[in-house]
Write an enzyme that holds these catalytic residues in place. Sequence first.
Site, short mmCIF file in Angstrom:
data_model
loop_
_atom_site.label_atom_id
_atom_site.label_comp_id
_atom_site.label_asym_id
_atom_site.label_seq_id
_atom_site.Cartn_x
_atom_site.Cartn_y
_atom_site.Cartn_z
N LYS A 90 -13.17 -1.08 7.07
CA LYS A 90 -13.72 -1.97 6.08
C LYS A 90 -14.93 -2.93 6.76
CE LYS A 90 -10.07 -0.31 4.32
NZ LYS A 90 -9.84 0.44 3.07
N ASP B 129 0.13 -5.29 9.72
CA ASP B 129 -1.11 -4.36 9.17
C ASP B 129 -2.27 -5.25 9.16
OD1 ASP B 129 -2.78 -2.74 7.92
OD2 ASP B 129 -1.25 -1.86 6.65
N TRP C 181 0.77 -1.27 0.01
CA TRP C 181 -0.12 -0.04 0.03
C TRP C 181 0.94 1.28 -0.03
CZ3 TRP C 181 -1.86 2.91 4.70
CH2 TRP C 181 -2.93 3.72 4.71
C1 LMR Z 1 -7.14 1.48 -0.09
O1 LMR Z 1 -6.19 0.98 -0.18
O2 LMR Z 1 -7.83 1.80 -1.18
C2 LMR Z 1 -7.74 2.00 1.50
O3 LMR Z 1 -6.96 1.36 2.23
C3 LMR Z 1 -7.99 3.23 1.23
C4 LMR Z 1 -6.57 4.31 1.44
O4 LMR Z 1 -6.59 4.97 2.33
O5 LMR Z 1 -5.67 4.16 0.57
#
Ligand code: LMR
Length: 399
Positions: A246, A211, A130
């Site tokens: 979520k 996480d 992420w």
């Molecule tokens: C995502 O990965 O789309 C979600 O976790 C929202 C975000 O804050 O990026």
Amino acid sequence: MFATIERLPADPILGLIEAFEKDTNPNKIDLGVGVYRNEQGITPILQSVKEAEALLITRETTKSYIGSHGDPLFAQVLLPLIFGEGSSVLAQQRASLTQAPGGTGALRLAADFIHRIDPRKTIWISDPTWPNHFAICDAAGIRHDRYPYVDPQSNRLDFPAMLAALQQIPHGDVVLLHACCHNPTGFDLNRDQWQQVLAVLQERQLLPLLDFAYQGFGDGLEEDAWAVRLLAENLPEVMITASCSKNFGLYRERIGAFIAVCQNQSEMEKVRSQLAVVARSNYSNPPAHGSALVATILDSQELNPLWRQEVEAMRSRIADLRQALVQGLKPHGLDQTFAHIAEQKGMFSYSGLKPDQVSRLQKEFGIYMVKTGRMNIAGYSQQNLDYLCRAIADVCQKA
Ligand code: LMR
């Protein structure tokens, strides 16, 4: 002072929300930001949340501060959801929970905490991950590096490469691991692979930061917590960042938690005192509405089972959509190319679509996803599945 400031590009995920809203294509589909959508394309408020909100209106007596660690009832009911009823970690009072503004806020607490304890530590992060993981480390002034996770050639989990890289990490560093529903890939470790990771963490005395943003979206609420419980029960120290965005659908309420599992209760209390200072210097007290909702639901004999059903409904709908997409690509001869979508877990799929294909999907079809090819599986429905499949086939065939 402002005259020399450079303009920055939009966030790779959140920037898509604005671009999608501006798009006038009537067939547009948003597969960008990770929010659950139902068959009507709506991110609904869960029935359990609605009922908890109604209860809160009658029960709430004050809007005073809730303290830096947040609502004690929230901690009391969330910890068993994460560690399991009867967990030895909880019985030994080794875990401290600090309520945070969302999973992102919890990660920022983690990064600030690590920096405060030892600014020389490096956080090792999966490649890919992420993107905000890097931004949070940068903001906290923490060094970060990557370990491989996906083989770029095959677009599949490369566990041998991951394990070999973990074995090279300097003793005592921090390793960020996605506890379930890996974001962005959807490739999770199996139980045997987690055991192997645990052995490396033990051998090299690495500190895991788990996480845990998607509990309930992979195989189920209990199943998804398996790795968290394995590591917490077998390691002296573990950090966990949880999110209720979520699984409670409470995205905008910003509710999550940072949990430190410590060697014993006395160390836990010292760590907890540090976390109070970290929270205080960030935002003082967390917002209270989200934690009040989660606590009300989990603590209620009526709302708790209703919520569990609602999480299961979201989870199984996403799993069905994965199968449906692969089936829908079959008439285009692409079901084998995209077979991995049906095997991945959670909200996201690392589709394997290349940046130019992603860009064509956006420009020519109004289909939005992250440039890396990450698509939010909960973003399409049976109604627009055919359109999505035809668009994917078009960009693949003309590649
Ligand atoms: C995502 O990965 O789309 C979600 O976790 C929202 C975000 O804050 O990026």
